[in-house]
Design a protein around this motif. Structure first.
Motif, PDB file in Angstrom:
ATOM      1  N   PHE A 126       0.834  -1.198   0.000  1.00  0.00           N
ATOM      2  CA  PHE A 126       0.000   0.000   0.000  1.00  0.00           C
ATOM      3  C   PHE A 126       0.872   1.253   0.000  1.00  0.00           C
ATOM      4  N   GLU A 127       1.847   1.297   0.873  1.00  0.00           N
ATOM      5  CA  GLU A 127       2.724   2.469   0.963  1.00  0.00           C
ATOM      6  C   GLU A 127       3.513   2.669  -0.324  1.00  0.00           C
ATOM      7  N   ALA A 128       4.027   1.591  -0.896  1.00  0.00           N
ATOM      8  CA  ALA A 128       4.795   1.704  -2.143  1.00  0.00           C
ATOM      9  C   ALA A 128       3.914   2.177  -3.291  1.00  0.00           C
ATOM     10  N   CYS A 129       2.731   1.618  -3.405  1.00  0.00           N
ATOM     11  CA  CYS A 129       1.811   1.989  -4.485  1.00  0.00           C
ATOM     12  C   CYS A 129       1.358   3.434  -4.343  1.00  0.00           C
ATOM     13  N   GLU A 130       0.960   3.814  -3.144  1.00  0.00           N
ATOM     14  CA  GLU A 130       0.398   5.148  -2.926  1.00  0.00           C
ATOM     15  C   GLU A 130       1.429   6.264  -2.938  1.00  0.00           C
ATOM     16  N   THR A 131       2.695   5.931  -2.905  1.00  0.00           N
ATOM     17  CA  THR A 131       3.741   6.952  -3.023  1.00  0.00           C
ATOM     18  C   THR A 131       4.352   6.949  -4.419  1.00  0.00           C
ATOM     19  N   GLY A 132       3.699   6.243  -5.357  1.00  0.00           N
ATOM     20  CA  GLY A 132       4.088   6.300  -6.759  1.00  0.00           C
ATOM     21  C   GLY A 132       5.367   5.576  -7.123  1.00  0.00           C
ATOM     22  N   TYR A 186      -1.721  -1.109 -12.973  1.00  0.00           N
ATOM     23  CA  TYR A 186      -2.320  -0.190 -12.015  1.00  0.00           C
ATOM     24  C   TYR A 186      -1.245   0.550 -11.216  1.00  0.00           C
ATOM     25  N   THR A 187      -0.237  -0.153 -10.732  1.00  0.00           N
ATOM     26  CA  THR A 187       0.794   0.528  -9.930  1.00  0.00           C
ATOM     27  C   THR A 187       1.528   1.569 -10.774  1.00  0.00           C
ATOM     28  N   ASP A 188       1.705   1.298 -12.051  1.00  0.00           N
ATOM     29  CA  ASP A 188       2.324   2.295 -12.926  1.00  0.00           C
ATOM     30  C   ASP A 188       1.363   3.446 -13.223  1.00  0.00           C
ATOM     31  N   VAL A 191      -0.332  15.030 -10.111  1.00  0.00           N
ATOM     32  CA  VAL A 191      -0.700  15.559  -8.794  1.00  0.00           C
ATOM     33  C   VAL A 191       0.512  15.339  -7.877  1.00  0.00           C
ATOM     34  N   PRO A 192       1.583  16.148  -8.081  1.00  0.00           N
ATOM     35  CA  PRO A 192       2.845  15.862  -7.389  1.00  0.00           C
ATOM     36  C   PRO A 192       2.796  15.979  -5.867  1.00  0.00           C
ATOM     37  N   ASP A 193       1.799  16.688  -5.339  1.00  0.00           N
ATOM     38  CA  ASP A 193       1.668  16.746  -3.877  1.00  0.00           C
ATOM     39  C   ASP A 193       0.686  15.693  -3.373  1.00  0.00           C
ATOM     40  N   GLY A 194       0.337  14.738  -4.227  1.00  0.00           N
ATOM     41  CA  GLY A 194      -0.604  13.688  -3.862  1.00  0.00           C
ATOM     42  C   GLY A 194      -0.140  12.922  -2.632  1.00  0.00           C
ATOM     43  N   ARG A 195      -1.098  12.651  -1.770  1.00  0.00           N
ATOM     44  CA  ARG A 195      -0.785  11.950  -0.522  1.00  0.00           C
ATOM     45  C   ARG A 195      -2.029  11.200  -0.069  1.00  0.00           C
ATOM     46  N   TYR A 196      -1.813  10.254   0.817  1.00  0.00           N
ATOM     47  CA  TYR A 196      -2.951   9.499   1.337  1.00  0.00           C
ATOM     48  C   TYR A 196      -3.005   9.639   2.842  1.00  0.00           C
ATOM     49  N   ASP A 197      -4.202   9.511   3.357  1.00  0.00           N
ATOM     50  CA  ASP A 197      -4.438   9.467   4.793  1.00  0.00           C
ATOM     51  C   ASP A 197      -5.126   8.135   5.049  1.00  0.00           C
ATOM     52  N   ALA A 212      -7.703  -1.838   2.920  1.00  0.00           N
ATOM     53  CA  ALA A 212      -7.198  -0.541   3.366  1.00  0.00           C
ATOM     54  C   ALA A 212      -8.145   0.540   2.860  1.00  0.00           C
ATOM     55  N   TYR A 213      -8.630   1.365   3.775  1.00  0.00           N
ATOM     56  CA  TYR A 213      -9.471   2.505   3.420  1.00  0.00           C
ATOM     57  C   TYR A 213      -8.652   3.765   3.653  1.00  0.00           C
ATOM     58  N   ALA A 214      -8.617   4.631   2.638  1.00  0.00           N
ATOM     59  CA  ALA A 214      -7.833   5.855   2.749  1.00  0.00           C
ATOM     60  C   ALA A 214      -8.522   6.988   1.996  1.00  0.00           C
ATOM     61  N   VAL A 215      -8.000   8.177   2.200  1.00  0.00           N
ATOM     62  CA  VAL A 215      -8.425   9.355   1.464  1.00  0.00           C
ATOM     63  C   VAL A 215      -7.210   9.891   0.732  1.00  0.00           C
ATOM     64  N   PHE A 216      -7.337  10.015  -0.600  1.00  0.00           N
ATOM     65  CA  PHE A 216      -6.269  10.584  -1.419  1.00  0.00           C
ATOM     66  C   PHE A 216      -6.551  12.070  -1.594  1.00  0.00           C
ATOM     67  N   SER A 217      -5.516  12.903  -1.401  1.00  0.00           N
ATOM     68  CA  SER A 217      -5.648  14.353  -1.566  1.00  0.00           C
ATOM     69  C   SER A 217      -4.483  14.877  -2.381  1.00  0.00           C
TER      70      SER A 217
END
Length: 138
Positions: free
Chosen positions: A12-18, A50-52, A61-67, A82-87
């Motif tokens: 999850f962390e690897a995917c969501e940090t691009g 998907y990961t790519d 969205v270079p400031d993209g982050r998840y909570d 995993a439930y998150a919010v992408f901003s």
């Protein structure tokens, strides 16, 4: 061998940090599949693609982050959710339209199915229409 909880969190962390498939593949089976009913992802059927795609999204969205809001393990079914919010804000070049400067805050859920301690399938549950409108892409 790592637990499915640990593997799911690291993926999850690897995917969501691009970090893309290059980094994410170590958590997955070689033929890991992907599905989502979200229109922008309808043609994506492999977890590699998907990961790519996520890596590409973070270029737009270079400031993209998840909570991360919730993380659950179901050992009986061999699943991690995993439930998150992408901003983030669309300031990067490329994509469907020039940078809009508009921001998004979008809920989503990953359901990861495991086989032999590695992810064999990921389902993404996401209201893409909402996110696309917030970014000014629809």
């Amino acid at each position: 061998m790592a637990s499915i909880s640990e593997t799911g969190r690291q993926f999850f962390e690897a995917c969501e940090t691009g970090q893309g498939w290059q980094e994410c593949q170590r958590f997955c089976t070689d033929d890991a599949s992907f599905s989502s009913q979200a229109e922008p992802l309808a043609e994506i059927v492999t977890l590699a693609d998907y990961t790519d795609w996520m890596k590409g999204l973070l270029a737009l969205v270079p400031d993209g982050r998840y909570d991360l809001r919730s993380f659950a393990v179901d050992e009986a079914y061999g699943q991690v959710s995993a439930y998150a919010v992408f901003s983030g804000t669309h300031t990067g070049e490329g994509g469907p339209v020039p940078p809009t400067g508009r921001s998004v805050s979008s809920d989503y859920v990953y359901v990861m199915d495991f086989d032999g301690g590695r992810i064999r399938h990921l389902t993404k549950i996401w209201n893409a229409g909402w996110a696309m409108r917030e970014l000014g892409w629809a």
